[in-house]
Design a protein around this motif. Sequence first.
Motif, PDB file in Angstrom:
ATOM      1  N   VAL A 138       0.833  -1.200   0.000  1.00 16.36           N
ATOM      2  CA  VAL A 138       0.000   0.000   0.000  1.00 16.36           C
ATOM      3  C   VAL A 138       0.870   1.254   0.000  1.00 16.36           C
ATOM      4  N   SER A 139       0.608   2.143  -0.952  1.00 17.91           N
ATOM      5  CA  SER A 139       1.303   3.433  -0.974  1.00 17.91           C
ATOM      6  C   SER A 139       0.481   4.539  -0.336  1.00 17.91           C
ATOM      7  N   GLY A 140      -0.835   4.314  -0.200  1.00 13.40           N
ATOM      8  CA  GLY A 140      -1.686   5.336   0.398  1.00 13.40           C
ATOM      9  C   GLY A 140      -3.086   4.825   0.641  1.00 13.40           C
ATOM     10  N   LEU A 141      -3.819   5.556   1.466  1.00 13.32           N
ATOM     11  CA  LEU A 141      -5.233   5.287   1.733  1.00 13.32           C
ATOM     12  C   LEU A 141      -5.980   6.606   1.606  1.00 13.32           C
ATOM     13  N   TYR A 142      -7.095   6.598   0.865  1.00 13.60           N
ATOM     14  CA  TYR A 142      -7.839   7.830   0.632  1.00 13.60           C
ATOM     15  C   TYR A 142      -9.337   7.612   0.788  1.00 13.60           C
ATOM     16  N   TRP A 143      -9.965   8.534   1.532  1.00 11.52           N
ATOM     17  CA  TRP A 143     -11.423   8.544   1.647  1.00 11.52           C
ATOM     18  C   TRP A 143     -12.012   9.327   0.479  1.00 11.52           C
ATOM     19  N   ILE A 144     -12.986   8.742  -0.200  1.00 10.36           N
ATOM     20  CA  ILE A 144     -13.722   9.438  -1.243  1.00 10.36           C
ATOM     21  C   ILE A 144     -15.190   9.506  -0.834  1.00 10.36           C
ATOM     22  N   ASN A 145     -15.710  10.719  -0.795  1.00  6.13           N
ATOM     23  CA  ASN A 145     -17.097  10.933  -0.406  1.00  6.13           C
ATOM     24  C   ASN A 145     -18.031  10.096  -1.274  1.00  6.13           C
ATOM     25  N   ILE A 146     -19.029   9.492  -0.637  1.00  4.65           N
ATOM     26  CA  ILE A 146     -19.927   8.577  -1.349  1.00  4.65           C
ATOM     27  C   ILE A 146     -20.648   9.279  -2.495  1.00  4.65           C
ATOM     28  N   GLN A 147     -21.267  10.420  -2.213  1.00  2.00           N
ATOM     29  CA  GLN A 147     -22.038  11.111  -3.239  1.00  2.00           C
ATOM     30  C   GLN A 147     -21.142  11.643  -4.356  1.00  2.00           C
ATOM     31  N   ASP A 155     -20.322  10.219 -14.486  1.00  2.00           N
ATOM     32  CA  ASP A 155     -19.852  11.296 -15.373  1.00  2.00           C
ATOM     33  C   ASP A 155     -20.557  12.631 -15.131  1.00  2.00           C
ATOM     34  N   LYS A 156     -21.017  12.853 -13.904  1.00  2.00           N
ATOM     35  CA  LYS A 156     -21.596  14.146 -13.561  1.00  2.00           C
ATOM     36  C   LYS A 156     -20.532  15.115 -13.051  1.00  2.00           C
ATOM     37  N   ARG A 157     -19.343  14.594 -12.798  1.00  2.00           N
ATOM     38  CA  ARG A 157     -18.185  15.424 -12.473  1.00  2.00           C
ATOM     39  C   ARG A 157     -16.965  14.717 -13.016  1.00  2.00           C
ATOM     40  N   SER A 158     -15.901  15.468 -13.244  1.00  2.00           N
ATOM     41  CA  SER A 158     -14.706  14.899 -13.865  1.00  2.00           C
ATOM     42  C   SER A 158     -13.642  14.485 -12.855  1.00  2.00           C
ATOM     43  N   GLU A 159     -13.763  14.969 -11.609  1.00  2.00           N
ATOM     44  CA  GLU A 159     -12.766  14.635 -10.605  1.00  2.00           C
ATOM     45  C   GLU A 159     -13.340  14.820  -9.206  1.00  2.00           C
ATOM     46  N   VAL A 160     -12.669  14.217  -8.243  1.00  2.00           N
ATOM     47  CA  VAL A 160     -13.047  14.350  -6.840  1.00  2.00           C
ATOM     48  C   VAL A 160     -11.818  14.713  -6.030  1.00  2.00           C
ATOM     49  N   VAL A 161     -12.047  15.370  -4.908  1.00  2.00           N
ATOM     50  CA  VAL A 161     -10.976  15.671  -3.960  1.00  2.00           C
ATOM     51  C   VAL A 161     -11.052  14.639  -2.842  1.00  2.00           C
ATOM     52  N   ALA A 162      -9.950  13.933  -2.603  1.00  2.00           N
ATOM     53  CA  ALA A 162      -9.915  12.876  -1.597  1.00  2.00           C
ATOM     54  C   ALA A 162      -8.924  13.236  -0.500  1.00  2.00           C
ATOM     55  N   ARG A 171      11.225   9.881   3.989  1.00  2.00           N
ATOM     56  CA  ARG A 171      11.037  10.273   5.393  1.00  2.00           C
ATOM     57  C   ARG A 171      10.598   9.101   6.257  1.00  2.00           C
ATOM     58  N   GLU A 172      10.275   7.975   5.586  1.00  2.00           N
ATOM     59  CA  GLU A 172       9.860   6.748   6.269  1.00  2.00           C
ATOM     60  C   GLU A 172       8.692   7.002   7.215  1.00  2.00           C
ATOM     61  N   LYS A 173       7.691   7.695   6.706  1.00  2.00           N
ATOM     62  CA  LYS A 173       6.508   7.965   7.517  1.00  2.00           C
ATOM     63  C   LYS A 173       5.308   8.207   6.616  1.00  2.00           C
ATOM     64  N   TRP A 174       4.119   8.101   7.227  1.00  2.00           N
ATOM     65  CA  TRP A 174       2.873   8.361   6.521  1.00  2.00           C
ATOM     66  C   TRP A 174       2.547   9.843   6.641  1.00  2.00           C
ATOM     67  N   ILE A 175       2.188  10.451   5.519  1.00  2.00           N
ATOM     68  CA  ILE A 175       1.948  11.885   5.442  1.00  2.00           C
ATOM     69  C   ILE A 175       0.489  12.151   5.086  1.00  2.00           C
ATOM     70  N   GLU A 176      -0.160  13.044   5.815  1.00  2.00           N
ATOM     71  CA  GLU A 176      -1.524  13.426   5.467  1.00  2.00           C
ATOM     72  C   GLU A 176      -1.523  14.113   4.109  1.00  2.00           C
ATOM     73  N   SER A 177      -2.564  13.855   3.340  1.00  2.00           N
ATOM     74  CA  SER A 177      -2.561  14.315   1.960  1.00  2.00           C
ATOM     75  C   SER A 177      -3.979  14.590   1.466  1.00  2.00           C
ATOM     76  N   GLU A 178      -4.102  15.592   0.624  1.00  2.00           N
ATOM     77  CA  GLU A 178      -5.347  15.851  -0.102  1.00  2.00           C
ATOM     78  C   GLU A 178      -5.011  15.790  -1.578  1.00  2.00           C
ATOM     79  N   ARG A 179      -5.719  14.932  -2.318  1.00  2.00           N
ATOM     80  CA  ARG A 179      -5.387  14.747  -3.723  1.00  2.00           C
ATOM     81  C   ARG A 179      -6.643  14.820  -4.576  1.00  2.00           C
ATOM     82  N   VAL A 180      -6.449  15.176  -5.829  1.00  2.00           N
ATOM     83  CA  VAL A 180      -7.527  15.226  -6.803  1.00  2.00           C
ATOM     84  C   VAL A 180      -7.402  14.013  -7.720  1.00  2.00           C
ATOM     85  N   PHE A 181      -8.496  13.261  -7.849  1.00  2.00           N
ATOM     86  CA  PHE A 181      -8.482  12.064  -8.684  1.00  2.00           C
ATOM     87  C   PHE A 181      -9.552  12.153  -9.760  1.00  2.00           C
ATOM     88  N   SER A 182      -9.242  11.593 -10.921  1.00  2.00           N
ATOM     89  CA  SER A 182     -10.226  11.388 -11.973  1.00  2.00           C
ATOM     90  C   SER A 182     -10.412   9.885 -12.156  1.00  2.00           C
TER      91      SER A 182
END
Length: 214
Positions: A138-147, A155-162, A171-182
Motif C-alpha cells: 500500500v502506498s496510500g489510503l484515501y477517503w472518497i465521499n460517497i455522493q 460522469d456528472k463530475r470529472s474529478e473528486v478531492v480525496a 522520510r519513512e513515515k505516513w503523510i496526510e494528503s489531499e489529492r484530486v483524482f479522476s
Amino acid sequence: MEQIDIFDANLKPMGKKERRRAHFDADWHVTFHLWVVGQVYSGSVLYQWRSTEMENFPDMLDVSAAGHILSGETMQDGIREAEEELGITFDSRRIHNLGYRVEVADQENGQKNREYQGVHMCKVEIGLNDFQPQIEEVSGLYWINIQEGIELFTDKRSEVVANGVYYDPKREKWIESERVFSKDNFLPRIQNYYLTAHIMAERLLDDKLPLSIS
C-alpha cells in the motif's frame, strides 16, 4: 510459489496451480475484496493506493483491501489478510457478504483475469491514523465521499478531492494528503463496480440491508 485453487466457469474445483501461471492460462479462481466505509466527510469509501512495486496496476486506486484466496484457504482467511494489509482488526459481525462478482479482463502483459470476487463491506468508526498499512502493498489510503464518487462514476463530475495519507519512503513515515483524482486514477474495470460499491456504501450507512453485488 503461491498456489491457488482453480475452477471451471461454474466454480467446480479443477485442482490447483501456481498463481502467476493460472493467470496466463486464463484459469478461473477466487479472490477476496473488502470495502471499508466510514462516516467521515459526510460518508466515504476508503480506497487503497496501490504500491509502486506492484506487478499489476501500480500507482492506481483500488478496493480498500483485496487479495487472492490461496489453495485451501477460505474467505475468513481473506479477512485476516485484509487486517494484515491495512493494519487494523475488523469486527467480523459487522462484515457484510455481498456475494460474488465475475471479472473477465485481458491485460497487455498477457495475463488473463478470470475471477470470482467475493465482495465484502464493513462500516468502521476509526480514523486513518488507526491504520498501519503494509508498505510493501500500500502506498496510500484515501477517503472518497460517497455522493461525489457516485457523481464521478456517472460522469456528472470529472474529478473528486480525496483526503488520506501516503507513505513517503525518504522520510519513512505516513503523510496526510489531499489529492484530486479522476476516473483515470482507478484500476480499470469493465463493469460499474466502483459505482455499485458507492451505492451499497450509502445503503450501509443508512442501515438499509441487505447489500448485494454482481
